[in-house]
Design a protein around this motif. Structure first.
Motif, short mmCIF file in Angstrom:
data_model
loop_
_atom_site.label_atom_id
_atom_site.label_comp_id
_atom_site.label_asym_id
_atom_site.label_seq_id
_atom_site.Cartn_x
_atom_site.Cartn_y
_atom_site.Cartn_z
N ASP A 31 3.25 1.33 -7.85
CA ASP A 31 4.09 0.24 -8.35
C ASP A 31 3.61 -1.12 -7.84
O ASP A 31 4.21 -2.15 -8.15
CB ASP A 31 5.55 0.46 -7.94
CG ASP A 31 5.71 0.56 -6.42
OD1 ASP A 31 4.67 0.51 -5.69
OD2 ASP A 31 6.85 0.67 -5.95
N GLY A 32 2.53 -1.12 -7.03
CA GLY A 32 1.99 -2.37 -6.53
C GLY A 32 2.55 -2.78 -5.18
O GLY A 32 2.05 -3.73 -4.56
N LYS A 33 3.56 -2.09 -4.68
CA LYS A 33 4.14 -2.48 -3.40
C LYS A 33 3.30 -1.97 -2.24
O LYS A 33 2.83 -0.83 -2.25
CB LYS A 33 5.56 -1.93 -3.28
CG LYS A 33 6.56 -2.74 -4.09
CD LYS A 33 7.99 -2.29 -3.86
CE LYS A 33 8.90 -2.92 -4.91
NZ LYS A 33 9.96 -1.98 -5.38
N CYS A 34 3.15 -2.81 -1.21
CA CYS A 34 2.38 -2.41 -0.05
C CYS A 34 3.19 -1.41 0.77
O CYS A 34 4.39 -1.60 1.00
CB CYS A 34 2.04 -3.64 0.79
SG CYS A 34 0.97 -3.26 2.18
N VAL A 50 -2.01 4.27 -14.01
CA VAL A 50 -1.56 3.14 -13.19
C VAL A 50 -2.44 1.93 -13.50
O VAL A 50 -3.66 2.07 -13.63
CB VAL A 50 -1.69 3.47 -11.69
CG1 VAL A 50 -1.29 2.28 -10.82
CG2 VAL A 50 -0.86 4.70 -11.34
N ALA A 51 -1.83 0.75 -13.61
CA ALA A 51 -2.59 -0.49 -13.82
C ALA A 51 -2.13 -1.52 -12.79
O ALA A 51 -0.97 -1.94 -12.81
CB ALA A 51 -2.39 -1.03 -15.23
N LEU A 52 -3.03 -1.91 -11.89
CA LEU A 52 -2.68 -2.87 -10.83
C LEU A 52 -3.66 -4.04 -10.84
O LEU A 52 -4.83 -3.89 -11.21
CB LEU A 52 -2.75 -2.18 -9.45
CG LEU A 52 -1.78 -1.02 -9.21
CD1 LEU A 52 -2.05 -0.40 -7.84
CD2 LEU A 52 -0.33 -1.49 -9.31
N PRO A 76 7.09 -9.22 2.64
CA PRO A 76 7.42 -9.10 1.21
C PRO A 76 6.31 -9.63 0.29
O PRO A 76 6.20 -9.22 -0.86
CB PRO A 76 8.70 -9.92 1.05
CG PRO A 76 8.82 -10.75 2.29
CD PRO A 76 8.05 -10.07 3.36
N SER A 77 5.46 -10.51 0.82
CA SER A 77 4.37 -11.04 -0.02
C SER A 77 3.21 -10.06 -0.15
O SER A 77 2.24 -10.36 -0.84
CB SER A 77 3.87 -12.36 0.57
OG SER A 77 3.51 -12.17 1.93
N ALA A 78 3.31 -8.92 0.53
CA ALA A 78 2.22 -7.94 0.46
C ALA A 78 2.44 -7.02 -0.75
O ALA A 78 3.02 -5.94 -0.63
CB ALA A 78 2.16 -7.13 1.75
N TYR A 79 1.96 -7.45 -1.90
CA TYR A 79 2.06 -6.64 -3.11
C TYR A 79 0.96 -7.08 -4.07
O TYR A 79 0.38 -8.15 -3.90
CB TYR A 79 3.44 -6.82 -3.78
CG TYR A 79 3.63 -8.19 -4.38
CD1 TYR A 79 4.11 -9.25 -3.62
CD2 TYR A 79 3.30 -8.44 -5.72
CE1 TYR A 79 4.26 -10.52 -4.15
CE2 TYR A 79 3.43 -9.71 -6.26
CZ TYR A 79 3.91 -10.75 -5.46
OH TYR A 79 4.04 -12.01 -5.99
N VAL A 80 0.69 -6.23 -5.03
CA VAL A 80 -0.16 -6.65 -6.15
C VAL A 80 0.65 -6.49 -7.43
O VAL A 80 1.57 -5.67 -7.51
CB VAL A 80 -1.46 -5.82 -6.25
CG1 VAL A 80 -2.39 -6.14 -5.08
CG2 VAL A 80 -1.17 -4.32 -6.31
N GLU A 81 0.31 -7.28 -8.43
CA GLU A 81 0.99 -7.18 -9.72
C GLU A 81 0.74 -5.80 -10.32
O GLU A 81 -0.36 -5.25 -10.19
CB GLU A 81 0.47 -8.24 -10.71
CG GLU A 81 0.59 -9.67 -10.24
CD GLU A 81 2.00 -10.21 -10.34
OE1 GLU A 81 2.87 -9.50 -10.91
OE2 GLU A 81 2.24 -11.32 -9.84
N SER A 82 1.75 -5.25 -10.99
CA SER A 82 1.48 -4.04 -11.77
C SER A 82 1.77 -4.37 -13.24
O SER A 82 2.54 -5.26 -13.55
CB SER A 82 2.34 -2.88 -11.29
OG SER A 82 3.67 -3.03 -11.72
N TYR A 83 1.07 -3.65 -14.11
CA TYR A 83 1.17 -3.92 -15.55
C TYR A 83 1.82 -2.74 -16.26
O TYR A 83 1.46 -1.58 -15.98
CB TYR A 83 -0.23 -4.11 -16.16
CG TYR A 83 -0.99 -5.30 -15.65
CD1 TYR A 83 -1.62 -5.29 -14.41
CD2 TYR A 83 -1.08 -6.47 -16.42
CE1 TYR A 83 -2.32 -6.40 -13.95
CE2 TYR A 83 -1.80 -7.57 -15.96
CZ TYR A 83 -2.41 -7.53 -14.73
OH TYR A 83 -3.11 -8.62 -14.27
#
Lengths: 356, 356, 356
Positions: free
Chosen positions: B78-81, B43-45, B92-99
């Motif tokens: 997947d980066g989703k909160c 996983v890459a976040l 919906p803004s609660a996420y981090v980018e995933s690579y």
């Protein structure tokens, strides 16, 4: 705006600092490669290959030339490229700058301005360097994290010795004695005589005085950054005249201040004396006392420099004892203004960014 | 202006560098959290909680998810909160980018551009990775305080080995042998053969050659920053053809250069060989020789980078041996120009300062 | 734009940190000299001679005055120059700023705004400082490489304890309990009660509770940067009322946050308690637990500060538990806006660069 004067002879090194090895020195922000040819003369080249910018000091000697450690470009002592591996033709842009160098009395001088303006006749000299009645002795290279103007100003400022060097070069007898200031050509002089007073620590230890003395301090500051401190003492009973200082115990302390960059200065200091000229023991005694005093200066000058980098709400005040420093700063500003005018009229000063 | 190409697969790590722990890596200036799910996949976040910006690598694993160490916000692979303590609804803004991540042959690849452009078919590969007649061995992760362009350019530059690696990868026999350069698709190749010459240190130690050899160096540079050095030697008496290199002692040295930022690069290097495929002792011998050579490169490349940060009065010169590096820099500039055009047409790139 | 509020009383030091010696402290970016007069009262002066900028802390005491270590200018405890060696007249510009100081309950307070606005009646106080039923104990001065807003915000944020301090000040029982927020004058309060739950580590170790407890946390944040954490526990069977907290085990943890500059904060913390008032052993137990917890905060807050210095593509999100911090940031911004208006109307704020 820069505070660095380029059209001047600076001390690059004591002669003993330079040999066959490729060594980097930094002067006025320039990285400079210094080494000796096989015949002993000193070479000073821009320390950066014009190809991929590797410092030539990371390369190796090929006879009197230098071979770059990355792709083997080779440069003669005049800075001209003599070999580009992989091709026969040497492009005219393949060169490094070379700096005029003179070596005298164990001191290596470098000219940092436009080479065609370099005039060896203008290099600082003193008759005492070769006078058999005097003994010259090189001290250290003192590194200071301070702009050279602070270091030089301190050497045309007789007033600080009472507070900064109370155990060596000053004492409370001089706290309120007025200072005279005069200028002659490129030299500013601040001086004072303290008559019939207790000797300072230096001359107690060195001159062996027991009673009161007449003591003098002449601070000669040669623009932009060479100082000669002519100081000494004579028995107060002798009442010597101001121009008869050689009849007393007289010492000339020299400071050759070389700006490394705007925030770093190397002060190479040495001293000459007219007594005990035959014994190195006296030299070592003087060195030891100077080291104590100059460490005191260093602490002050580095703290002053650090404060100068911080925001200021008020302009610093000037007081009566500042006449020497004020004349000095004014003259330096005039020199810098002259150099800016020269630069503006030159067309060769275009500068650009590499990654574009 | 940036020198970093984003739309590319980079080596994020050797597979052995990533396990269950939360670890931070920095690639193209991004802080990235890497860890393995329970099923072993990577996983890459984005390593920064969108709430108070704490790096998620300072939090803890909750199954395959990551819980922030400050307020407990929890993010899936997947980066989703998936959880915001103190409230039921997840904004919906609660996420981090995933690579995008791919793992092959013990190497973890990461896509640093827009995720929808990630195409695993474009990941660098070699048939020798799985060829039983070849042996692959991972070396180190060499850290260099230098822009990746300097590091990569050095690997499409056969001329430097004579001067930088005189005891291992080069010798004086090659100093004046011309270099050929060609490009095919995204790959630039510089190569030369040195026929009937003394073997270099590497093949003296490794190949056991005693007489003269034919030696080849093919430097393949895959844009933006993967190098394959195909080099080897064969007995000069065999007079082997250029495309018959497998009949000699052949080594493929791979360099996966990952820019950490504009001034720092990690070069993960490994090698494959067609001889002594059954013994790890040969791998260790090669590693040892490479470590000597790459430390020599590191010293040069860091000094060059440091000089590039300083003011320049003249444009660096280019010489005949620079053809590979010049083609490389030109191609990179084209890629960067393409990315700037993409950025300008995107509307999502607004950036702002937090404290305002 | 600055985040530092000047018109406020800050804790300059614990009383025990200041004695006869000349010591430099840095508060809101100002270097300040602190020392005690012979009568024990504290002097706070601008730590920079107006002449050559040497820090006065590098000088020496002359009675209650300070003599500069460079040229001997001497300043009284009110900042006025009393002596300029080498001249009789003292120019009116020869002074250093002095700061209003008050000392109470072993704490030295300094006013960092315009001196005429300093009102000692506004200094933070608590009746418990002098209440014989309470015991006060000074802890440490915790240094954090983080803006004070992060440090203060953390102290009006009861939600973080479950995740940052799981072994000492929080546990999972509180993760989802809502937080109330109210403001009164210059004080913002965030609080919650966790009823009938397992005691936290702190009160297991300190209060000796074995069964379930009612636990409260009141975070009072006095603008701009003083926090009082009123927390405690009582046997759940007692069902104590919210305003009857003195019948339980009650602790007041105080945090006096002094901004050193925009990126560095000193948090001097202490605590008062209504039980075990006669034994220093309890103080040491509390200190030990707090040191664990505050080291956890420090790690978080320094990482947050470091991330804030990096570029941001998205605005951080706010969530339900942020009400305390959000009110706090809003109030601070109002205070800063007021100060900017004051500055704009003042004519004395001209600032300039020294080397020009």
């Amino acid at each position: 705006m820069t505070t660095l004067v380029r059209n001047a002879w600076y001390v690059a090194a004591w002669s003993r600092e330079i040999d066959d090895e490729l060594r980097r020195f930094t002067i006025l922000g320039d990285h400079i490669l210094l080494y000796r040819r096989k015949d002993g003369t000193v070479v000073a080249l821009e320390d950066r290959c014009p190809h991929r910018l590797l410092p030539l000091s990371k390369g190796k000697r090929i006879g009197d030339a230098v071979q770059c450690g990355y792709h083997g470009l080779t440069f003669g002592p005049d800075g001209k490229c003599t070999r580009v591996p992989g091709q026969d033709k040497i492009p005219p842009s393949a060169y490094v700058e070379s700096y005029p160098i003179e070596e005298r009395h164990g001191i290596v001088w470098i000219w940092m301005g436009e080479p065609h303006r370099a005039d060896p006749a203008k290099i600082f000299d003193l008759p005492q360097f070769t006078d058999p009645n005097w003994h010259a002795h090189q001290g250290d290279a003192l590194h200071l994290e301070s702009n050279y103007l602070n270091v030089a100003e301190n050497l045309v400022d007789p007033a600080h010795v009472s507070f900064v060097h109370p155990t060596t070069l000053g004492n409370s007898a001089s706290e309120n004695v007025p200072v005279h200031v005069s200028t002659e050509g490129e030299t500013i002089t601040a001086w004072r005589w303290i008559r019939d007073a207790e000797p300072i620590g230096f001359f107690k230890a060195f001159g062996g005085f027991e009673g009161n003395v007449d003591r003098w301090h002449y601070y000669h500051l040669h623009l932009p950054s060479i100082a000669v401190i002519d100081f000494g003492s004579a028995d107060a009973a002798d009442q010597i005249a101001e121009d008869d200082r050689d009849s007393g115990n007289r010492v000339l302390a020299l400071h050759f201040m070389t700006p490394v960059d705007e925030g770093y200065t190397i002060d190479r200091w040495m001293h000459l004396r007219n007594t005990a000229v035959d014994t190195e023991e006296a030299s070592e005694k003087i060195d030891a006392m100077f080291r104590i005093a100059f460490a005191e200066d260093k602490a002050i000058l580095e703290a002053v420099h650090a404060e100068e980098q911080r925001p200021m709400k008020r302009r610093p005040i000037r007081i009566a004892i500042d006449r020497g420093p004020m004349v000095y700063r004014k003259r330096i500003n005039d020199m810098l203004e002259t150099e800016r005018t020269l630069d503006a009229s030159a067309e060769t000063n275009a500068s650009f960014v590499y990654h574009d």
